[in-house]
Motif scaffolding. Sequence first.
Motif, PDB file in Angstrom:
ATOM      1  N   ILE A 107       0.783  -1.160   0.210  1.00  0.00           N
ATOM      2  CA  ILE A 107      -0.029  -0.012   0.042  1.00  0.00           C
ATOM      3  C   ILE A 107       0.948   1.207  -0.053  1.00  0.00           C
ATOM      4  CG2 ILE A 107      -1.833   1.550   1.425  1.00  0.00           C
ATOM      5  CD1 ILE A 107      -2.601  -1.405   2.424  1.00  0.00           C
ATOM      6  N   ILE A 108       1.805   1.228   0.895  1.00  0.00           N
ATOM      7  CA  ILE A 108       2.887   2.424   0.821  1.00  0.00           C
ATOM      8  C   ILE A 108       3.429   2.637  -0.456  1.00  0.00           C
ATOM      9  CG2 ILE A 108       4.884   3.133   2.111  1.00  0.00           C
ATOM     10  CD1 ILE A 108       4.010   1.950   4.411  1.00  0.00           C
ATOM     11  N   ILE A 109       4.048   1.506  -1.168  1.00  0.00           N
ATOM     12  CA  ILE A 109       4.639   1.572  -2.265  1.00  0.00           C
ATOM     13  C   ILE A 109       4.168   1.997  -3.564  1.00  0.00           C
ATOM     14  CG2 ILE A 109       5.969   0.525  -4.314  1.00  0.00           C
ATOM     15  CD1 ILE A 109       6.918  -1.425  -2.059  1.00  0.00           C
ATOM     16  N   THR A 110       2.620   1.693  -3.527  1.00  0.00           N
ATOM     17  CA  THR A 110       1.613   2.080  -4.577  1.00  0.00           C
ATOM     18  C   THR A 110       1.261   3.412  -4.217  1.00  0.00           C
ATOM     19  OG1 THR A 110      -0.064   1.005  -3.351  1.00  0.00           O
ATOM     20  CG2 THR A 110       1.030  -0.265  -5.574  1.00  0.00           C
ATOM     21  N   SER A 111       1.154   3.843  -3.038  1.00  0.00           N
ATOM     22  CA  SER A 111       0.778   5.117  -2.823  1.00  0.00           C
ATOM     23  C   SER A 111       2.046   6.228  -3.255  1.00  0.00           C
ATOM     24  CB  SER A 111       0.626   5.523  -1.344  1.00  0.00           C
ATOM     25  OG  SER A 111      -0.447   4.704  -0.748  1.00  0.00           O
ATOM     26  N   VAL A 112       3.302   5.916  -3.155  1.00  0.00           N
ATOM     27  CA  VAL A 112       4.223   6.627  -3.527  1.00  0.00           C
ATOM     28  C   VAL A 112       4.368   6.814  -5.125  1.00  0.00           C
ATOM     29  CG1 VAL A 112       7.032   6.931  -3.444  1.00  0.00           C
ATOM     30  CG2 VAL A 112       5.353   6.327  -1.377  1.00  0.00           C
ATOM     31  N   LEU A 113       3.884   5.861  -5.500  1.00  0.00           N
ATOM     32  CA  LEU A 113       4.031   5.597  -7.115  1.00  0.00           C
ATOM     33  C   LEU A 113       2.904   6.440  -7.760  1.00  0.00           C
ATOM     34  CD1 LEU A 113       4.917   1.653  -7.768  1.00  0.00           C
ATOM     35  CD2 LEU A 113       6.431   3.761  -8.176  1.00  0.00           C
ATOM     36  N   SER A 114       1.808   6.197  -7.103  1.00  0.00           N
ATOM     37  CA  SER A 114       0.794   7.077  -7.668  1.00  0.00           C
ATOM     38  C   SER A 114       1.128   8.670  -7.407  1.00  0.00           C
ATOM     39  CB  SER A 114      -0.562   6.906  -6.779  1.00  0.00           C
ATOM     40  OG  SER A 114      -0.819   5.456  -6.824  1.00  0.00           O
ATOM     41  N   LEU A 115       1.662   9.063  -6.286  1.00  0.00           N
ATOM     42  CA  LEU A 115       1.860  10.249  -5.999  1.00  0.00           C
ATOM     43  C   LEU A 115       3.094  10.746  -7.255  1.00  0.00           C
ATOM     44  CD1 LEU A 115       1.572  12.855  -4.421  1.00  0.00           C
ATOM     45  CD2 LEU A 115       3.190  12.089  -2.832  1.00  0.00           C
ATOM     46  N   ALA A 116       3.965   9.951  -7.235  1.00  0.00           N
ATOM     47  CA  ALA A 116       5.186  10.436  -8.044  1.00  0.00           C
ATOM     48  C   ALA A 116       4.697  10.529  -9.526  1.00  0.00           C
ATOM     49  CB  ALA A 116       6.237   9.447  -8.017  1.00  0.00           C
ATOM     50  N   SER A 117       4.007   9.783 -10.173  1.00  0.00           N
ATOM     51  CA  SER A 117       3.494   9.457 -11.429  1.00  0.00           C
ATOM     52  C   SER A 117       2.549  11.094 -11.436  1.00  0.00           C
ATOM     53  CB  SER A 117       2.658   8.310 -11.700  1.00  0.00           C
ATOM     54  OG  SER A 117       2.104   8.316 -12.962  1.00  0.00           O
ATOM     55  N   GLY A 118       1.972  11.216 -10.524  1.00  0.00           N
ATOM     56  CA  GLY A 118       0.741  12.357 -10.425  1.00  0.00           C
ATOM     57  C   GLY A 118       1.306  13.570 -10.785  1.00  0.00           C
ATOM     58  N   ILE A 119       2.276  13.919  -9.827  1.00  0.00           N
ATOM     59  CA  ILE A 119       3.182  15.219 -10.021  1.00  0.00           C
ATOM     60  C   ILE A 119       3.923  15.001 -11.139  1.00  0.00           C
ATOM     61  CG2 ILE A 119       5.143  16.057  -8.988  1.00  0.00           C
ATOM     62  CD1 ILE A 119       4.403  14.883  -6.276  1.00  0.00           C
ATOM     63  N   TRP A 120       4.463  14.078 -11.453  1.00  0.00           N
ATOM     64  CA  TRP A 120       4.985  14.011 -12.990  1.00  0.00           C
ATOM     65  C   TRP A 120       4.013  14.686 -14.176  1.00  0.00           C
ATOM     66  CZ3 TRP A 120       7.022   9.378 -16.121  1.00  0.00           C
ATOM     67  CH2 TRP A 120       8.016   9.631 -17.106  1.00  0.00           C
ATOM     68  N   LEU A 121       2.745  13.830 -14.062  1.00  0.00           N
ATOM     69  CA  LEU A 121       1.713  14.333 -15.094  1.00  0.00           C
ATOM     70  C   LEU A 121       1.399  15.979 -14.868  1.00  0.00           C
ATOM     71  CD1 LEU A 121      -0.814  13.764 -16.866  1.00  0.00           C
ATOM     72  CD2 LEU A 121      -1.887  13.221 -14.831  1.00  0.00           C
ATOM     73  N   LEU A 122       1.322  16.419 -13.724  1.00  0.00           N
ATOM     74  CA  LEU A 122       0.788  17.820 -13.489  1.00  0.00           C
ATOM     75  C   LEU A 122       2.051  18.722 -13.861  1.00  0.00           C
ATOM     76  CD1 LEU A 122      -0.878  17.603  -9.911  1.00  0.00           C
ATOM     77  CD2 LEU A 122      -1.723  17.462 -12.310  1.00  0.00           C
ATOM     78  N   VAL A 123       3.024  18.532 -13.584  1.00  0.00           N
ATOM     79  CA  VAL A 123       4.249  19.345 -14.125  1.00  0.00           C
ATOM     80  C   VAL A 123       4.364  19.323 -15.565  1.00  0.00           C
ATOM     81  CG1 VAL A 123       6.989  19.526 -14.308  1.00  0.00           C
ATOM     82  CG2 VAL A 123       5.822  18.687 -12.066  1.00  0.00           C
ATOM     83  N   ILE A 124       4.007  18.300 -16.393  1.00  0.00           N
ATOM     84  CA  ILE A 124       4.034  18.563 -17.817  1.00  0.00           C
ATOM     85  C   ILE A 124       2.870  19.306 -18.179  1.00  0.00           C
ATOM     86  CG2 ILE A 124       3.748  16.943 -19.874  1.00  0.00           C
ATOM     87  CD1 ILE A 124       5.499  14.996 -18.821  1.00  0.00           C
ATOM     88  N   ALA A 125       1.603  18.892 -17.572  1.00  0.00           N
ATOM     89  CA  ALA A 125       0.268  19.589 -18.091  1.00  0.00           C
ATOM     90  C   ALA A 125       0.251  21.111 -17.708  1.00  0.00           C
ATOM     91  CB  ALA A 125      -0.837  18.769 -17.361  1.00  0.00           C
ATOM     92  N   PHE A 126       0.885  21.275 -16.644  1.00  0.00           N
ATOM     93  CA  PHE A 126       0.652  22.632 -16.085  1.00  0.00           C
ATOM     94  C   PHE A 126       2.167  23.578 -16.304  1.00  0.00           C
ATOM     95  CE2 PHE A 126      -2.851  20.670 -13.434  1.00  0.00           C
ATOM     96  CZ  PHE A 126      -3.792  20.976 -14.257  1.00  0.00           C
ATOM     97  N   PHE A 127       2.880  23.063 -16.993  1.00  0.00           N
ATOM     98  CA  PHE A 127       4.171  23.826 -17.193  1.00  0.00           C
ATOM     99  C   PHE A 127       3.734  25.161 -17.848  1.00  0.00           C
ATOM    100  CE2 PHE A 127       7.890  25.011 -19.274  1.00  0.00           C
ATOM    101  CZ  PHE A 127       8.922  25.251 -18.398  1.00  0.00           C
ATOM    102  N   GLY A 128       4.188  26.106 -17.151  1.00  0.00           N
ATOM    103  CA  GLY A 128       3.806  27.722 -17.677  1.00  0.00           C
ATOM    104  C   GLY A 128       2.601  28.210 -17.387  1.00  0.00           C
ATOM    105  N   ALA A 129       1.527  27.314 -16.761  1.00  0.00           N
ATOM    106  CA  ALA A 129       0.425  27.712 -16.725  1.00  0.00           C
ATOM    107  C   ALA A 129       0.033  28.430 -15.214  1.00  0.00           C
ATOM    108  CB  ALA A 129      -0.528  26.485 -16.624  1.00  0.00           C
ATOM    109  N   GLY A 130       1.076  28.394 -14.428  1.00  0.00           N
ATOM    110  CA  GLY A 130       0.887  28.894 -13.193  1.00  0.00           C
ATOM    111  C   GLY A 130       0.643  27.894 -12.098  1.00  0.00           C
TER     112      GLY A 130
END
Length: 304
Positions: free
Chosen positions: A97-120
């Motif tokens: 559970i801990i490992i998949t939580s960390v993987l979910s968070l890491a993948s999600g942050i990567w996604l948000l950085v790409i999606a909102f780069f330059g958007a504020g």
Amino acid sequence: MSVKNWIAAARPRTLPLSLASIILGSFLAAGSSVSTEHFSWTIALLAALTTIFLQVLSNFANDYGDAVSGKDTELRVGPRRAVATGDITKEAMMRGIIITSVLSLASGIWLLVIAFFGAGPKLFWFFLILGLLSIAAAIGYTNGKRPYGYAGFGDIAVLLFFGWVGVLGTYFLHTLSFSPILLLPATSVGLFATGVLNINNIRDIETDTLTGKRSIPARIGLPLAIRYHWGLLLAGMFCALAYSFLTSAPAVGYLYVLTFPLFVVNGRFVATHKRPAELNARLGQLALSTLLFVILFGLGQVLA
């Protein structure tokens, strides 16, 4: 504890349903007039990866929570559970559970950085909070002092995360825009996904009642639970038709109607089943029907 046990605990058959909202949101973005310059395969793939991690996290957490709380008993007619049967220890599952939580968070942050780069930063932090809520919802379904899944609120959570958040969130990540009318197809997917949960709860209605799990079927009884199931399926079809009508979709935009007989067959089988174990096959059938609906709906949007 073999790899086979971990794969079984991850319940790969649930993954197509969890991906349905991501696929539909991406299709809607690809077919919209505002997304010509914004649709990204990278965003689509990262959103799918994040969703897979979240689904596996949810399955691990549910397996752990049901075992610890004693909701899984020898009377269960659903798929074999890893912790309750001893295939995976409680300590090992907690690490999972801990490992998949960390993987979910890491993948999600990567996604948000790409999606909102330059958007504020505001959009980044808003979606990060939404992601953290998704992780909390995945864990809290059967864990904690007051698991909301045991109180009958799982249906609302499925509609919210498998429907509205999944579809509209994915669309926004691609296009940085929102249209209220997209709530209709998002609701369709959310209602069909809720139908899958309802079949699961109808199958387990007797054991859930004995163990104090207050799912909607356990609260209202089998006859009303079957009517509720028909309501979910018919409302999901209606929302899709309403969207196509209100957007003046051409004939190709109604491709998804070809899947409607599959939902009717599902409803009839659930209404006429004789033994709880017979419903196991209906879970997968409705999940795959939903995925096919999403693909045909999305193709219709792009082709139109």
